[in-house]
Design a protein around this motif. Structure first.
Motif, PDB file in Angstrom:
ATOM      1  N   TYR A 198      12.829 -36.213  -6.775  1.00  0.00           N
ATOM      2  CA  TYR A 198      14.147 -35.596  -6.928  1.00  0.00           C
ATOM      3  C   TYR A 198      14.424 -35.270  -8.395  1.00  0.00           C
ATOM      4  O   TYR A 198      13.953 -35.925  -9.315  1.00  0.00           O
ATOM      5  CB  TYR A 198      15.229 -36.542  -6.397  1.00  0.00           C
ATOM      6  CG  TYR A 198      15.230 -37.929  -6.992  1.00  0.00           C
ATOM      7  CD1 TYR A 198      15.930 -38.203  -8.172  1.00  0.00           C
ATOM      8  CD2 TYR A 198      14.540 -38.972  -6.382  1.00  0.00           C
ATOM      9  CE1 TYR A 198      15.930 -39.480  -8.719  1.00  0.00           C
ATOM     10  CE2 TYR A 198      14.540 -40.254  -6.924  1.00  0.00           C
ATOM     11  CZ  TYR A 198      15.239 -40.505  -8.093  1.00  0.00           C
ATOM     12  OH  TYR A 198      15.240 -41.768  -8.633  1.00  0.00           O
ATOM     13  N   GLY A 199      15.211 -34.223  -8.600  1.00  0.00           N
ATOM     14  CA  GLY A 199      15.697 -33.881  -9.938  1.00  0.00           C
ATOM     15  C   GLY A 199      14.686 -33.265 -10.877  1.00  0.00           C
ATOM     16  O   GLY A 199      14.981 -33.094 -12.065  1.00  0.00           O
ATOM     17  N   LEU A 200      13.499 -32.895 -10.376  1.00  0.00           N
ATOM     18  CA  LEU A 200      12.439 -32.388 -11.263  1.00  0.00           C
ATOM     19  C   LEU A 200      12.284 -30.871 -11.218  1.00  0.00           C
ATOM     20  O   LEU A 200      11.419 -30.322 -11.888  1.00  0.00           O
ATOM     21  CB  LEU A 200      11.092 -33.032 -10.895  1.00  0.00           C
ATOM     22  CG  LEU A 200      11.018 -34.554 -10.962  1.00  0.00           C
ATOM     23  CD1 LEU A 200       9.631 -35.025 -10.552  1.00  0.00           C
ATOM     24  CD2 LEU A 200      11.372 -35.054 -12.356  1.00  0.00           C
ATOM     25  N   ALA A 201      13.121 -30.181 -10.416  1.00  0.00           N
ATOM     26  CA  ALA A 201      12.911 -28.746 -10.193  1.00  0.00           C
ATOM     27  C   ALA A 201      12.938 -27.952 -11.492  1.00  0.00           C
ATOM     28  O   ALA A 201      12.046 -27.144 -11.763  1.00  0.00           O
ATOM     29  CB  ALA A 201      13.961 -28.216  -9.212  1.00  0.00           C
ATOM     30  N   GLY A 202      13.964 -28.154 -12.324  1.00  0.00           N
ATOM     31  CA  GLY A 202      14.053 -27.386 -13.561  1.00  0.00           C
ATOM     32  C   GLY A 202      12.905 -27.670 -14.512  1.00  0.00           C
ATOM     33  O   GLY A 202      12.386 -26.774 -15.171  1.00  0.00           O
ATOM     34  N   PHE A 203      12.493 -28.935 -14.583  1.00  0.00           N
ATOM     35  CA  PHE A 203      11.397 -29.333 -15.475  1.00  0.00           C
ATOM     36  C   PHE A 203      10.075 -28.723 -15.027  1.00  0.00           C
ATOM     37  O   PHE A 203       9.307 -28.203 -15.844  1.00  0.00           O
ATOM     38  CB  PHE A 203      11.308 -30.851 -15.496  1.00  0.00           C
ATOM     39  CG  PHE A 203      10.122 -31.398 -16.236  1.00  0.00           C
ATOM     40  CD1 PHE A 203       9.947 -31.139 -17.583  1.00  0.00           C
ATOM     41  CD2 PHE A 203       9.176 -32.181 -15.577  1.00  0.00           C
ATOM     42  CE1 PHE A 203       8.852 -31.651 -18.271  1.00  0.00           C
ATOM     43  CE2 PHE A 203       8.087 -32.687 -16.251  1.00  0.00           C
ATOM     44  CZ  PHE A 203       7.920 -32.432 -17.603  1.00  0.00           C
ATOM     45  N   LEU A 204       9.793 -28.752 -13.719  1.00  0.00           N
ATOM     46  CA  LEU A 204       8.513 -28.272 -13.215  1.00  0.00           C
ATOM     47  C   LEU A 204       8.452 -26.754 -13.121  1.00  0.00           C
ATOM     48  O   LEU A 204       7.405 -26.155 -13.372  1.00  0.00           O
ATOM     49  CB  LEU A 204       8.224 -28.887 -11.845  1.00  0.00           C
ATOM     50  CG  LEU A 204       8.080 -30.410 -11.814  1.00  0.00           C
ATOM     51  CD1 LEU A 204       7.835 -30.890 -10.397  1.00  0.00           C
ATOM     52  CD2 LEU A 204       6.958 -30.871 -12.731  1.00  0.00           C
ATOM     53  N   ASP A 205       9.571 -26.134 -12.757  1.00  0.00           N
ATOM     54  CA  ASP A 205       9.570 -24.688 -12.540  1.00  0.00           C
ATOM     55  C   ASP A 205      10.002 -23.906 -13.770  1.00  0.00           C
ATOM     56  O   ASP A 205      10.072 -22.677 -13.719  1.00  0.00           O
ATOM     57  CB  ASP A 205      10.501 -24.331 -11.372  1.00  0.00           C
ATOM     58  CG  ASP A 205      10.073 -24.989 -10.073  1.00  0.00           C
ATOM     59  OD1 ASP A 205       8.879 -25.317  -9.958  1.00  0.00           O
ATOM     60  OD2 ASP A 205      10.931 -25.190  -9.192  1.00  0.00           O
ATOM     61  N   ARG A 206      10.322 -24.658 -14.866  1.00  0.00           N
ATOM     62  CA  ARG A 206      10.744 -24.026 -16.125  1.00  0.00           C
ATOM     63  C   ARG A 206      11.954 -23.124 -15.899  1.00  0.00           C
ATOM     64  O   ARG A 206      12.021 -21.998 -16.380  1.00  0.00           O
ATOM     65  CB  ARG A 206       9.593 -23.227 -16.754  1.00  0.00           C
ATOM     66  CG  ARG A 206       8.276 -23.978 -16.864  1.00  0.00           C
ATOM     67  CD  ARG A 206       8.429 -25.260 -17.642  1.00  0.00           C
ATOM     68  NE  ARG A 206       8.704 -25.045 -19.050  1.00  0.00           N
ATOM     69  CZ  ARG A 206       9.317 -25.924 -19.841  1.00  0.00           C
ATOM     70  NH1 ARG A 206       9.764 -27.059 -19.349  1.00  0.00           N
ATOM     71  NH2 ARG A 206       9.508 -25.662 -21.113  1.00  0.00           N
ATOM     72  N   ARG A 207      12.921 -23.642 -15.139  1.00  0.00           N
ATOM     73  CA  ARG A 207      14.140 -22.896 -14.861  1.00  0.00           C
ATOM     74  C   ARG A 207      15.260 -23.386 -15.770  1.00  0.00           C
ATOM     75  O   ARG A 207      15.382 -24.571 -16.041  1.00  0.00           O
ATOM     76  CB  ARG A 207      14.589 -23.085 -13.403  1.00  0.00           C
ATOM     77  CG  ARG A 207      13.646 -22.500 -12.380  1.00  0.00           C
ATOM     78  CD  ARG A 207      14.377 -22.255 -11.061  1.00  0.00           C
ATOM     79  NE  ARG A 207      15.368 -23.268 -10.743  1.00  0.00           N
ATOM     80  CZ  ARG A 207      15.261 -24.096  -9.692  1.00  0.00           C
ATOM     81  NH1 ARG A 207      14.199 -24.052  -8.922  1.00  0.00           N
ATOM     82  NH2 ARG A 207      16.213 -24.977  -9.444  1.00  0.00           N
ATOM     83  N   ASP A 208      16.112 -22.452 -16.205  1.00  0.00           N
ATOM     84  CA  ASP A 208      17.253 -22.820 -17.026  1.00  0.00           C
ATOM     85  C   ASP A 208      18.462 -23.183 -16.170  1.00  0.00           C
ATOM     86  O   ASP A 208      19.326 -23.950 -16.595  1.00  0.00           O
ATOM     87  CB  ASP A 208      17.627 -21.669 -17.975  1.00  0.00           C
ATOM     88  CG  ASP A 208      16.543 -21.426 -19.025  1.00  0.00           C
ATOM     89  OD1 ASP A 208      15.866 -22.396 -19.404  1.00  0.00           O
ATOM     90  OD2 ASP A 208      16.390 -20.269 -19.445  1.00  0.00           O
ATOM     91  N   ASP A 209      18.544 -22.596 -14.952  1.00  0.00           N
ATOM     92  CA  ASP A 209      19.689 -22.885 -14.095  1.00  0.00           C
ATOM     93  C   ASP A 209      19.531 -24.259 -13.451  1.00  0.00           C
ATOM     94  O   ASP A 209      18.443 -24.681 -13.098  1.00  0.00           O
ATOM     95  CB  ASP A 209      19.827 -21.819 -13.008  1.00  0.00           C
ATOM     96  CG  ASP A 209      18.572 -21.674 -12.165  1.00  0.00           C
ATOM     97  OD1 ASP A 209      17.477 -21.639 -12.753  1.00  0.00           O
ATOM     98  OD2 ASP A 209      18.698 -21.619 -10.924  1.00  0.00           O
ATOM     99  N   ASP A 210      20.649 -24.954 -13.333  1.00  0.00           N
ATOM    100  CA  ASP A 210      20.637 -26.286 -12.755  1.00  0.00           C
ATOM    101  C   ASP A 210      20.552 -26.204 -11.237  1.00  0.00           C
ATOM    102  O   ASP A 210      21.095 -25.284 -10.606  1.00  0.00           O
ATOM    103  CB  ASP A 210      21.905 -27.050 -13.148  1.00  0.00           C
ATOM    104  CG  ASP A 210      21.958 -27.333 -14.641  1.00  0.00           C
ATOM    105  OD1 ASP A 210      20.880 -27.462 -15.253  1.00  0.00           O
ATOM    106  OD2 ASP A 210      23.085 -27.402 -15.182  1.00  0.00           O
TER     107      ASP A 210
END
Length: 390
Positions: free
Chosen positions: A234-246
């Protein structure tokens, strides 16, 4: 001779020191985990917090020195590898703990060094039976490591249990019964409601990130209802996908609805085509037309058919509405937990017999499933409103 004795003494001292460091790391992490478990046990049930939409403040994740992690994994030795994925290699570390080491080329190839963002550093949510806990972080030059609770023997990701292809049969994983699917759905919903209650959006609610427990070989063996299912990574989407949006809670609800549809139909999401096919049937009151009767069997009676239709309507509300009209996970969790409880009442004698012989000793040894390629599950053209209540 004297020099050889000195070398031998130094060698033994180094080995002993390394062993002490590994034990110290294991003890420190265990004490930290137990402290968080005790704090969670003293706190009120999270259902009310989820219902109110409040966001509980949590302490940041502890940072473990890279040297300690390297000692615990024998210098990331290949013999310690227990899994591989697109982003991570997973190593057995201290007892009950796994170290998810990001592939070095992903760190070194990033201009910014792929540092842990603040959102990842603040993932220290209170433990919950349906969430695989992130224990701590470690980083150094070219290294990013996430420490998680390690999975018990027999734990598999949901995408391997849904029997979409021959891969599940190759691992001797049987198809899920309707009672088991109800338990998986309710457990995942409770875990997601817990994360939302503490201000954490999962961001990647996919079958590969839903961990279930089944024995290898003869038939599925399910633990107590609260321990059957764990949400991982959980909570790793932005870190792994290099996304700026939360990541947003309403998007989690949509993705959960997609997973629930996969559970009910036994079919892949397939970029939203599953919703194209299934939602009109559910909306029209023909939920039985979409059920996975080939693998799970037809409902035993009208009462079971009503339970499954209720679960299907939950999937419709999650996937068929836009973000403003989707239910919260606290509400979804309450409905699916009620469906699960109805199943337990139906065959209470059988469930009681299974629990009587179950062993809870390794419930907490969990880890996230290995992350596969990321893709967005959200499609604007799939946001079909549910009909008004008459």
């Amino acid at each position: 001779m004297h020099d050889a004795a000195v070398v031998a003494a130094v060698h033994h001292t180094v080995v002993a020191g390394a062993a002490v460091a590994v034990v110290a790391l294991a003890v420190a992490l265990f004490l930290l985990w137990r402290k968080r478990r005790m704090a969670a046990a003293r706190s009120p049930a999270d259902g009310g917090a989820a219902a109110s939409g409040s966001s509980a403040s949590t302490a940041p994740l502890p940072v473990i020195t890279l040297a300690d992690v390297e000692r615990a994994t024998d210098g990331f030795h290949p013999s310690r590898v227990i899994g591989q994925g697109r982003h991570f290699a997973v190593y057995a570390a201290a007892p009950g703990i796994a170290a998810k080491r990001m592939h070095p080329h992903l760190v070194l190839g990033d201009p910014g060094g792929r540092r842990f963002p603040a959102a990842v550093r603040s993932l220290a949510v209170p433990p919950h039976p349906n969430v695989a806990t992130v224990i701590g972080l470690s980083e150094g030059p070219g290294e990013r490591v996430i420490l998680v609770e390690r999975a018990p023997a027999g734990a598999v990701s949901l995408d391997r249990v849904l029997v979409w292809d021959d891969a599940a049969h190759a691992h001797h994983v049987p198809a899920l019964s309707w009672r088991q699917r109800a338990a998986v759905a309710a457990g995942a919903a409770r875990g997601l409601a817990h994360l939302h209650a503490h201000g954490v959006a999962h961001g990647r609610v996919l079958p590969c990130n839903v961990l279930v427990h089944a024995s290898s070989g003869g038939g599925a063996r399910w633990r107590h209802a609260n321990a059957t299912t764990r949400l991982t990574d959980y909570g790793l989407a932005g870190f792994l996908d290099r996304r700026d949006d939360d990541a947003r809670a309403e998007d989690d609800v949509y993705m959960f609805g997609a997973v629930l549809l996969e559970l009910l139909t036994g079919r892949r999401w397939d970029g939203g085509r599953l919703a194209d096919w299934a939602l009109p049937h559910i909306r029209g009151g023909a939920s039985m037309e979409v059920l996975d009767v080939v693998r799970a069997g037809a409902p035993a009676d009208k009462a079971e058919a009503r339970l499954l239709a209720r679960a299907a309507r939950v999937a419709l509300a999650c996937v068929g509405n836009d973000g403003r009209s989707r239910p919260g996970m606290a509400e979804v969790s309450a409905i699916l937990s009620d469906v699960e409880a109805a199943y337990r009442r139906r065959d209470g004698a059988l469930v009681g017999k299974e629990e009587e012989h179950d062993d809870y000793g390794d419930e907490s040894r969990l880890s996230g499933c290995l992350l596969g390629p990321s893709r967005s599950i959200h499609k604007a053209d799939m946001l079909l409103r549910a009909p008004p209540v008459m």
